[in-house]
Design a protein around this motif. Structure first.
Motif, PDB file in Angstrom:
ATOM      1  N   LEU A  38      36.523  40.295  41.518  1.00 42.99           N
ATOM      2  CA  LEU A  38      36.973  39.238  42.421  1.00 42.99           C
ATOM      3  C   LEU A  38      38.468  39.344  42.706  1.00 42.99           C
ATOM      4  CD1 LEU A  38      34.939  36.173  41.138  1.00 42.99           C
ATOM      5  CD2 LEU A  38      34.640  37.404  43.285  1.00 42.99           C
ATOM      6  N   PHE A  42      40.097  39.770  46.472  1.00 43.74           N
ATOM      7  CA  PHE A  42      41.098  38.865  47.038  1.00 43.74           C
ATOM      8  C   PHE A  42      42.416  39.571  47.325  1.00 43.74           C
ATOM      9  CE2 PHE A  42      38.402  35.454  45.188  1.00 43.74           C
ATOM     10  CZ  PHE A  42      38.127  34.820  46.380  1.00 43.74           C
ATOM     11  N   ALA A  45      41.744  41.320  50.620  1.00 47.75           N
ATOM     12  CA  ALA A  45      41.491  40.422  51.751  1.00 47.75           C
ATOM     13  C   ALA A  45      42.682  39.537  52.100  1.00 47.75           C
ATOM     14  CB  ALA A  45      40.280  39.548  51.454  1.00 47.75           C
ATOM     15  N   ALA A  46      43.564  39.258  51.178  1.00 48.03           N
ATOM     16  CA  ALA A  46      44.673  38.327  51.419  1.00 48.03           C
ATOM     17  C   ALA A  46      45.595  38.774  52.560  1.00 48.03           C
ATOM     18  CB  ALA A  46      45.465  38.105  50.141  1.00 48.03           C
TER      19      ALA A  46
END
Length: 155
Positions: A38, A42, A45-46
């Motif tokens: 995870l 993230f 993707a951030a």
């Protein structure tokens, strides 16, 4: 996913008895694996979530802009090569002069360009140049609301 059973041997009077005791330790390895996956998701993707330059816009009490009172000017390019201003056929040579005459009477410089899908790109760009030269730099390209479907030769 964490708790297990541990066998414990106890000696009592020379006999061995096996008794199941609950294990008090939690196996956190799967938890750590999921958390690391995870975290990587993230982190990747951030940066994609920012859409532009961050700007703090000023607050305003002004209302929405009023709609245009005049009918929008529409230039249409048909599949057979004709150029039309609203519903009137116009020769390509006369397009700039006609647009300048129309622009003198209009309050806005907004024009909508509708072109058949079979019209070559070079012809569309020629008409867009004529629109700009005729005093209409605010050009909106009209498309079908259904959207385009791309097909490929791959499987």
């Amino acid at each position: 996913m964490g708790a297990g059973v541990m066998k414990r041997e106890r000696a009592s009077g020379g006999r061995r008895r096996s008794r199941a005791q609950p294990m008090a330790e939690i196996n956190i390895t799967p938890f750590v694996d999921v958390m690391l996956v995870l975290l990587i998701i993230f982190m990747v993707a951030a940066p994609l979530m920012t859409v532009g330059v961050p700007v703090e816009l000023p607050k305003s009490a002004a209302g929405a802009l009023s709609s245009d009172q005049e009918e929008p000017l529409t230039v249409t390019m048909t599949g057979d090569g004709r150029v039309m201003i609203m519903t009137t056929d116009v020769a390509m040579e006369d397009l700039v002069s006609r647009l300048q005459a129309i622009g003198a009477e209009r309050a806005t410089t907004k024009v909508f360009l509708r072109a058949d899908g079979n019209v070559p790109y070079s012809d569309v760009m020629t008409v867009m140049g004529a629109l700009s030269a005729g005093g209409f730099p605010d050009i909106g390209l009209v498309t079908d609301a259904g959207g385009a479907r791309l097909t490929g030769s791959g499987n």
